[in-house]
Design an enzyme around this catalytic site. Structure first.
Site, PDB file in Angstrom:
ATOM      1  N   ALA A 116       0.818  -1.204   0.000  1.00 14.99           N
ATOM      2  CA  ALA A 116       0.000   0.000   0.000  1.00 14.99           C
ATOM      3  C   ALA A 116       0.852   1.255   0.000  1.00 14.99           C
ATOM      4  CB  ALA A 116      -0.916   0.007   1.230  1.00 14.99           C
ATOM      5  N   CYS A 170      -4.529 -10.396   2.981  1.00 11.80           N
ATOM      6  CA  CYS A 170      -4.477  -9.153   3.748  1.00 11.80           C
ATOM      7  C   CYS A 170      -4.976  -9.367   5.180  1.00 11.80           C
ATOM      8  CB  CYS A 170      -5.313  -8.081   3.058  1.00 11.80           C
ATOM      9  SG  CYS A 170      -5.276  -6.500   3.925  1.00 11.80           S
ATOM     10  N   HIS A 214       2.306 -16.609   1.973  1.00 10.43           N
ATOM     11  CA  HIS A 214       3.012 -15.910   3.047  1.00 10.43           C
ATOM     12  C   HIS A 214       2.957 -16.835   4.258  1.00 10.43           C
ATOM     13  CE1 HIS A 214       3.627 -11.898   5.417  1.00 10.43           C
ATOM     14  NE2 HIS A 214       4.268 -12.905   5.962  1.00 10.43           N
ATOM     15  N   GLY A 265       7.900 -14.227   2.816  1.00  6.19           N
ATOM     16  CA  GLY A 265       8.106 -14.070   4.246  1.00  6.19           C
ATOM     17  C   GLY A 265       9.561 -14.191   4.651  1.00  6.19           C
ATOM     18  N   GLY A 304       8.626  -8.413  -0.196  1.00  2.00           N
ATOM     19  CA  GLY A 304       7.886  -7.232   0.208  1.00  2.00           C
ATOM     20  C   GLY A 304       8.761  -6.279   0.992  1.00  2.00           C
ATOM     21  N   ARG A 305       8.650  -6.355   2.320  1.00  2.00           N
ATOM     22  CA  ARG A 305       9.324  -5.381   3.183  1.00  2.00           C
ATOM     23  C   ARG A 305      10.835  -5.359   3.014  1.00  2.00           C
ATOM     24  NH1 ARG A 305       7.735  -7.325   8.777  1.00  2.00           N
ATOM     25  NH2 ARG A 305       7.709  -9.333   7.679  1.00  2.00           N
TER      26      ARG A 305
END
EC number: 1.3.1.-
Length: 384
Positions: free
Chosen positions: A25, A108, A180, A212, A235-236
């Site tokens: 997001a 989510c 994930h 993950g 992702g992160r």
């Protein structure tokens, strides 16, 4: 590490490096996707959008569907709980936006999504999941566009859904499933369960992508070796580090399995400037600079830049001001190696409970009362 991948095949779509940028997001907009793509090969997914918003012509939703001129492979993630809307939205993406890949979000953990039975809560309703996937695949098939899904292990350890979700994805014609390795109740806390990813690999015949705790390229290789996954979703780990995709590409080519890019502060500053420049190209200078502010902390994590500099960069309102501030940094400062392998972005603690519709857990085979044609009034880009 001995893993050397030959790319990732998603239906008719071949991805040279088996790496997917996870939708996040407010992060994976056209500017950031281009920045990451400039550093390495992979599949770069647009921020998640709502199917109902797209079908009903919501202006905010449509504005999110912006692609960079250099973006040759357009990939979008959809959120939805109604098969009709998801099918219609998939058709719009294929027909009007020329996407080459549609991903569906069933992972989510955000309460405003799960309380409507969406995101990571939805796979508990197996018939509803199947109906949504059938609608999306049917809509995408005439355009030869692969449909994939992203999910989590389940709502919690007592309500696991990932094996059923994998079987349903395979039976409905999905090209792949990304898992994930956390439950919804975990959110982003704790450690990802790579064993569950490996179990899913053994359970289905379609490609499984692991997600993950991939903070470095070596982590991606370890995950694939441990699980047998066909690729990874990052992702992160790439927040403030778009060069991670360079390391990943080298690792999967077998040319740099242990290579880790260690940019100096001057090189990081150049990447920050490039990021801001791309944001301004797509959004205009005022909004682009505001959007850039959220990335400052991630880029400078571990560097000795001082609180005042960080505060000033967090208030930057023009490229000229950004140039002045970046010019004051010490370009020779080495990368803080202590940050390697460390979690980035949100983590937090496990949730006390998952917010889901009343009676949601009573029946695993229903369509979920209230989920068909709901008012999908969630934000248009919640990460999973």
């Amino acid at each position: 590490m001995t893993v050397v991948a030959q790319g990732l095949q998603l239906g008719s779509l071949h991805v040279a490096t088996p790496v997917v940028l996870a939708p996040m997001a407010g992060i994976t907009n056209a500017a950031y996707r281009r920045l990451c793509a400039e550093h390495g090969a992979g599949l770069y997914v647009c921020e998640m959008i709502t199917s109902r918003g797209l079908v009903e012509g919501d202006e905010t939703t449509r504005r999110m569907l912006v692609f960079d001129e250099a973006e040759q492979v357009r990939s979008v993630q959809l959120y939805g709980t109604d098969p009709t809307y998801v099918g219609q939205a998939t058709k719009i993406l294929c027909e009007e936006y020329g996407v080459a890949h549609v991903d569906l979000n069933f992972g989510c953990p955000v309460p405003k999504v799960t309380r409507k039975g969406g995101g990571g809560a939805l796979p508990w309703k197996r018939n509803l999941l199947g109906a949504i996937l059938e609608a999306a695949v049917a809509a995408a098939t005439p355009y030869d566009v692969p449909v994939t899904i992203k999910t989590r292990k389940g709502i919690d350890e007592d309500h696991l859904t990932y094996l059923d979700a994998g079987r349903i994805a395979q039976d409905t014609g999905c090209a792949a499933i990304a898992l994930h390795g956390r439950t919804v109740v975990q959110a982003y806390s704790g450690e990802a369960d790579w064993d569950a990813i490996g179990e899913l690999v053994e359970h289905v015949d379609i490609p499984v992508l692991g997600n993950g705790d991939i903070w470095e390229a070596a982590d991606a290789l370890r995950m694939m070796e441990h699980t047998g996954a066909a690729g990874v979703v990052v992702g992160r780990g790439c927040l403030g580090r778009p060069w991670l995709f360079r390391d990943l590409a080298a690792a999967f080519e077998g040319t740099g399995a242990q290579a880790t890019t260690l940019p100096t502060l001057g090189e990081v500053a150049a990447m920050m400037r490039r990021h801001a420049e791309l944001l301004c190209e797509h959004m205009g200078e005022e909004r682009g600079c505001k959007e850039f502010r959220k990335h400052v902390t991630w880029y400078l994590k571990g560097f000795r830049t001082g609180g005042e500099m960080r505060r000033s960069l967090g208030l930057v309102d023009s490229l000229a001001a950004l140039d002045t501030l970046l010019g004051a940094l010490d370009p020779s400062e080495p990368f803080p190696v202590g940050e390697l392998g460390a979690p980035r972005g949100r983590q937090g603690s496990p949730r006390n409970k998952v917010v889901i519709p009343e009676g949601w857990l009573d029946d695993t085979d229903g369509l979920g009362e209230g989920c068909v044609r709901p008012l999908e009034d969630v934000d248009a880009a919640t990460g999973g």
